[in-house]
Design a protein around this motif. Structure first.
Motif, mmCIF file in Angstrom:
data_model
loop_
_atom_site.group_PDB
_atom_site.id
_atom_site.type_symbol
_atom_site.label_atom_id
_atom_site.label_comp_id
_atom_site.label_asym_id
_atom_site.label_seq_id
_atom_site.Cartn_x
_atom_site.Cartn_y
_atom_site.Cartn_z
ATOM 1 N N ALA A 1 0.839 -1.207 0.000
ATOM 2 C CA ALA A 1 0.000 0.000 0.000
ATOM 3 C C ALA A 1 0.873 1.256 0.000
ATOM 4 C CB ALA A 1 -0.917 -0.010 1.219
ATOM 5 N N ASP A 2 1.991 1.213 0.716
ATOM 6 C CA ASP A 2 2.878 2.384 0.752
ATOM 7 C C ASP A 2 3.516 2.630 -0.606
ATOM 8 O OD1 ASP A 2 2.330 2.804 3.439
ATOM 9 O OD2 ASP A 2 4.025 1.571 4.116
ATOM 10 N N LEU A 3 3.927 1.547 -1.266
ATOM 11 C CA LEU A 3 4.558 1.696 -2.583
ATOM 12 C C LEU A 3 3.558 2.235 -3.595
ATOM 13 C CD1 LEU A 3 6.708 -1.578 -2.712
ATOM 14 C CD2 LEU A 3 7.528 0.762 -2.352
ATOM 15 N N ARG A 4 2.337 1.718 -3.532
ATOM 16 C CA ARG A 4 1.311 2.159 -4.476
ATOM 17 C C ARG A 4 0.976 3.635 -4.263
ATOM 18 N NH1 ARG A 4 -4.470 -0.843 -5.249
ATOM 19 N NH2 ARG A 4 -5.602 1.112 -5.243
ATOM 20 N N ALA A 5 0.852 4.040 -3.008
ATOM 21 C CA ALA A 5 0.568 5.452 -2.713
ATOM 22 C C ALA A 5 1.710 6.331 -3.232
ATOM 23 C CB ALA A 5 0.381 5.642 -1.207
ATOM 24 N N ASP A 6 2.927 5.828 -3.121
ATOM 25 C CA ASP A 6 4.079 6.609 -3.590
ATOM 26 C C ASP A 6 4.055 6.751 -5.122
ATOM 27 O OD1 ASP A 6 6.437 8.067 -3.262
ATOM 28 O OD2 ASP A 6 7.700 6.294 -3.514
ATOM 29 N N LEU A 7 3.774 5.628 -5.819
ATOM 30 C CA LEU A 7 3.681 5.690 -7.287
ATOM 31 C C LEU A 7 2.594 6.686 -7.702
ATOM 32 C CD1 LEU A 7 3.950 1.850 -8.068
ATOM 33 C CD2 LEU A 7 5.623 3.594 -8.731
ATOM 34 N N GLU A 8 1.465 6.637 -6.990
ATOM 35 C CA GLU A 8 0.329 7.492 -7.332
ATOM 36 C C GLU A 8 0.678 8.973 -7.139
ATOM 37 O OE1 GLU A 8 -3.222 6.347 -5.226
ATOM 38 O OE2 GLU A 8 -4.451 7.062 -6.903
ATOM 39 N N GLN A 9 1.283 9.279 -5.985
ATOM 40 C CA GLN A 9 1.608 10.700 -5.749
ATOM 41 C C GLN A 9 2.634 11.200 -6.774
ATOM 42 O OE1 GLN A 9 4.536 12.335 -4.649
ATOM 43 N NE2 GLN A 9 5.751 10.450 -4.337
ATOM 44 N N ALA A 10 3.586 10.336 -7.156
ATOM 45 C CA ALA A 10 4.635 10.774 -8.098
ATOM 46 C C ALA A 10 4.043 10.966 -9.509
ATOM 47 C CB ALA A 10 5.773 9.777 -8.121
ATOM 48 N N LEU A 11 3.138 10.038 -9.918
ATOM 49 C CA LEU A 11 2.496 10.187 -11.223
ATOM 50 C C LEU A 11 1.724 11.501 -11.260
ATOM 51 C CD1 LEU A 11 1.084 6.569 -11.844
ATOM 52 C CD2 LEU A 11 2.796 7.744 -13.248
ATOM 53 N N GLU A 12 0.988 11.767 -10.157
ATOM 54 C CA GLU A 12 0.144 12.953 -10.174
ATOM 55 C C GLU A 12 0.952 14.239 -10.064
ATOM 56 O OE1 GLU A 12 -3.211 11.575 -7.778
ATOM 57 O OE2 GLU A 12 -3.491 10.334 -9.594
ATOM 58 N N SER A 13 1.994 14.222 -9.242
ATOM 59 C CA SER A 13 2.756 15.471 -9.094
ATOM 60 C C SER A 13 3.623 15.751 -10.333
ATOM 61 C CB SER A 13 3.603 15.455 -7.817
ATOM 62 O OG SER A 13 4.660 14.546 -7.960
ATOM 63 N N ALA A 14 4.152 14.712 -10.990
ATOM 64 C CA ALA A 14 5.054 14.962 -12.124
ATOM 65 C C ALA A 14 4.319 15.030 -13.458
ATOM 66 C CB ALA A 14 6.125 13.876 -12.177
ATOM 67 N N LEU A 15 3.227 14.258 -13.599
ATOM 68 C CA LEU A 15 2.580 14.151 -14.916
ATOM 69 C C LEU A 15 1.131 14.638 -14.910
ATOM 70 C CD1 LEU A 15 3.791 10.528 -15.842
ATOM 71 C CD2 LEU A 15 4.970 12.677 -16.266
ATOM 72 N N GLY A 16 0.595 14.939 -13.741
ATOM 73 C CA GLY A 16 -0.826 15.258 -13.606
ATOM 74 C C GLY A 16 -1.195 16.630 -14.192
#
Ligand SMILES: *Cc1c(COP(=O)(O)O)cnc(C)c1O
Length: 396
Positions: free
Chosen positions: A381-396
């Motif tokens: 769950a921690d890894l998934r949350a990290d991937l999600e925040q990075a996708l959204e902050s860098a590509l969102g």
């Protein structure tokens, strides 16, 4: 012991204390030596084969490294194991021990990068030619009269296509050509390299013990496995000439990690499959490369030969509208993923790759920036949350 007759250093070196007979515990003692002492000159003159039982010189093995070799051979389904100072030196050993001027070696186009560069940059100097082949197309394997050795890798490096192992082995066996598998990914857990199907296995397997067998991201080591004694002796002879040695403290670290290896392999495998499937649902991603995902190149071959495991690696290809700069920003925005090479350690890692520089044939993957993930032992769950925040902050 209290009567000090000799100087302190002499007394310390020739001290008579011996560990008591009957000492017994699960951990293997760390036996370190360059010099191995003989009882007398007659003992010194006895022949001492490097057979895992006799000792001649520390470079050739101590009880600690022989124990590791024996345990690893069991795990791999092999008879013999030669330890090397790194995974790459295991690959090099196979090439140097078996190939001669005039020989040709075949490599899958997705072979581990350093094996590719050795074939391209170094083997020609020894008069050894090479050709790359498509690991998904056994029919097209370019066997010739010169072919001495065929490398296999399952799954392939970075793009993780799972090869048609049975088809490729069938062709090599029919032609009487030696096969060597880089089995770092399978680690002796995902499938049995020496018995992939009844009567159908590789002649040699190699592993980077740097990965799962160490598990700690703190050791570099490799292994070459065989069932055939003559082949083992040929490899061992070259091993001796190359002067490959190991630090016994490193050997101890790998011995210490082996009992937890299967648990780690399976835990990392589960987390990896979950994250790969989740990434497949993301709008930024064109393709997820992971052999257990339907649609990933070679998935059918993975089902046929390796459904017992799928390791801890997956790669994603971003849609072509994203620039390398944006994808780099995504990687830099990750908080739990380290940026660096290797895998199967406790910490998850992410690395961008440009495949155009390291392939000769066309690849069955989408065009676009590629990132390879190596999943560690953190909570999913921690890894998934990290991937999600990075996708959204860098590509969102
Ligand atoms: C890491 C790796 C190697 C090389 O291992 P080192 O110990 O880093 O030299 C070889 N093959 C594969 C598939 C690897 O992942």
């Amino acid at each position: 012991m209290s009567h000090k007759k000799r100087a302190i250093s002499t007394e310390q070196i020739h001290h008579p204390y011996q560990p008591p007979e009957g000492w017994s515990a699960h951990p293997v003692g760390v036996f370190k030596a360059s010099t191995v002492l003989f009882k007398d000159t007659a003992d010194l003159r006895q022949p001492r084969p490097r057979d895992g039982l006799s000792y001649r010189y520390g470079l050739h093995g101590t009880p600690t490294s022989y124990t590791l070799g024996a345990r690893l051979a069991t795990l791999e389904g092999a008879e013999h194991c030669l330890l090397t100072p790194s995974g790459l030196s295991a690959v090099t050993l196979v090439n140097l021990a078996l190939l001669q001027p005039g020989d040709e070696v075949l490599l899958p186009d997705n072979v581990y990068g350093q094996n590719r560069w050795m074939a391209v940059d170094y083997l020609p100097r020894l008069g050894i030619t090479h050709r790359f082949y498509d690991p998904l197309n056994a029919e097209a394997l370019p066997l010739s009269e010169k072919t001495k050795l065929v490398w296999l890798e399952a799954a392939g490096s970075i793009t993780l296509e799972f090869p048609d192992l049975l088809g490729l082995l069938g062709r090599c066996k029919a032609a009487g050509v030696l096969t060597a598998l880089d089995n770092t990914w399978g680690a002796g857990i995902a499938f049995n390299a020496f018995e992939i199907a009844p009567g159908m296995g590789v002649d040699i397997s190699v592993q980077a013990l740097t990965k799962y067998q160490s598990g700690g991201a703190d050791v570099l080591m490799g292994a070459v496995y065989t069932r055939d004694l003559a082949l083992r002796n040929q490899l061992d002879n070259c091993h001796e000439h190359l002067g490959y040695g190991l630090g016994q403290n490193d050997v101890e670290l790998v011995l210490r990690s082996l009992p937890t290896m299967e648990l780690r392999y399976r835990a990392q495998d589960l987390t990896t499959r979950a994250l790969a499937a989740w990434m497949q649902s993301r709008p930024e991603i064109a393709q997820v490369l992971h052999p257990a995902l339907p649609g990933s190149p070679g998935h059918q071959h993975w089902l046929e030969t390796s459904s017992a495991g799928a390791a801890c690696l997956f790669s994603v290809v971003f849609k072509p509208q994203y620039t390398q700069k944006q994808v780099d920003a995504f990687i830099d925005a990750l908080e739990l993923f380290g940026i660096g090479y290797s895998w199967a350690g406790p910490m998850s890692l992410a690395v961008p790759y440009n495949m155009s520089q390291s392939r000769s044939l066309t690849m069955p993957i989408a065009a676009g920036p590629l990132v390879r993930f190596a999943i560690g032992l953190e909570a999913q769950a921690d890894l998934r949350a990290d991937l999600e925040q990075a996708l959204e902050s860098a590509l969102g």
